[in-house]
Write an enzyme that holds these catalytic residues in place. Structure first.
Site, PDB file in Angstrom:
ATOM      1  N   THR A 174       0.842  -1.197   0.000  1.00  0.00           N
ATOM      2  CA  THR A 174       0.000   0.000   0.000  1.00  0.00           C
ATOM      3  C   THR A 174       0.878   1.248   0.000  1.00  0.00           C
ATOM      4  O   THR A 174       1.866   1.325   0.735  1.00  0.00           O
ATOM      5  CB  THR A 174      -0.934   0.028   1.220  1.00  0.00           C
ATOM      6  N   PHE A 176       1.096   5.354   0.689  1.00  0.00           N
ATOM      7  CA  PHE A 176       0.470   6.376   1.515  1.00  0.00           C
ATOM      8  C   PHE A 176       0.992   7.756   1.142  1.00  0.00           C
ATOM      9  O   PHE A 176       2.168   7.919   0.818  1.00  0.00           O
ATOM     10  CB  PHE A 176       0.777   6.137   2.999  1.00  0.00           C
TER      11      PHE A 176
END
Length: 283
Positions: A174, A176
């Site tokens: 992921t 960010f």
């Protein structure tokens, strides 16, 4: 005495966003928030110095709420972080893998451990959050109930990791955005700089093609292009773009000037250092 800085995230303690905060900002205090709106609000009100906001995952794609909330927030992107998602099978003290009959976790995480579900023949139980599912396991206090969450969630809740890295795909990562109230623009001569901008095209033929042409002619590498509907209509579209480079570099400055000519609006959301993860993945 120096005040400890605070970084906010969405989720319960031990969530992957919490882990990302601890890795990106070691020594900072992490602040769990109920939702993305509350996470952003914590920075706006000064309750937190920065916030960690997930923007995309290489398996499930973009995080749509961020496209809407971030441009309206008045906050600026000051950094980025890539967090490897390493799912763990977690149970109460004394539990064994063979004891597990029910598996609790967030629906996205559940879809990423289908191999484990099939091999153990367990019943999937959907919960609101990965770290929250670990808290539920504590309350149930039953060897037959296990959770899929991070090793940090297991540690914070006094649980045992029954099996590490149970995810189907080992490259689950992921990305960010790290945001703050004030811009933190690196020097123009600093290498490996990213720029994120949001623009709305004019409603004319080939508007997007023309708006992006300057990036090609000025040899600017675009790493992300996402669209979202503007103003609740089907006629206008906004685009969020990540590119390599600094806004004060000649090539990117020319590209943005050309973009502005074909766009109704263009906002620079941040100029910030690129994560070292990008260089690692290139080698």
């Amino acid at each position: 005495m120096t005040k400890t800085k605070i970084i906010a995230f969405q989720g319960r303690p031990g969530a992957y966003s919490d882990l990302a905060c601890r890795n990106a900002r070691p020594g900072w205090t992490t602040l769990p928030c109920e939702d993305f709106y509350s996470t952003i609000k914590a920075v706006q009100t000064g309750k937190a110095d920065q916030a960690m906001l997930p923007c995309e995952n290489n398996l499930v794609g973009r995080v749509p709420d961020i496209h809407t909330l971030l441009p309206r927030s008045g906050l600026f992107i000051v950094g980025e972080h890539f967090q490897r998602v390493e799912h763990c099978l977690i149970g109460i003290k004394g539990a064994q893998v063979s004891d597990v009959k029910r598996l609790h976790t967030h629906p996205v995480a559940m879809g990423q451990v289908s191999g484990l579900i099939q091999s153990l023949h367990v019943e999937p139980v959907i919960e609101f959050d990965t770290a929250g599912s670990a808290e539920i396991i504590v309350k149930l206090n039953n060897k037959e109930d296990a959770a899929i969450a991070s090793s940090l969630a297991a540690e914070l809740n006094g649980l045992e990791v029954l099996r590490h890295n149970v995810e189907d795909e080992s490259y689950n990562t992921t990305r960010f955005y790290i945001v703050a109230q004030e811009r933190e623009i690196p020097p123009v001569d600093e290498i490996n700089t990213m720029t994120t901008l949001l623009f709305k095209t004019k409603n004319i033929p080939a508007a997007l093609y023309k708006a992006l042409g300057g990036f090609a002619t000025n040899n600017i590498n675009m790493t992300r292009l996402e669209s979202c509907m503007a103003d609740g209509t089907f006629c206008a579209t906004k685009f969020l773009v990540d590119v390599d480079g600094h806004t004060e570099e000649a090539g990117l400055k020319r590209a943005i000037n050309e973009l502005r000519f074909y766009a109704e609006e263009c906002v620079i959301l941040g100029v910030y250092p690129a994560s070292p993860y990008r260089q690692l993945k290139q080698h």
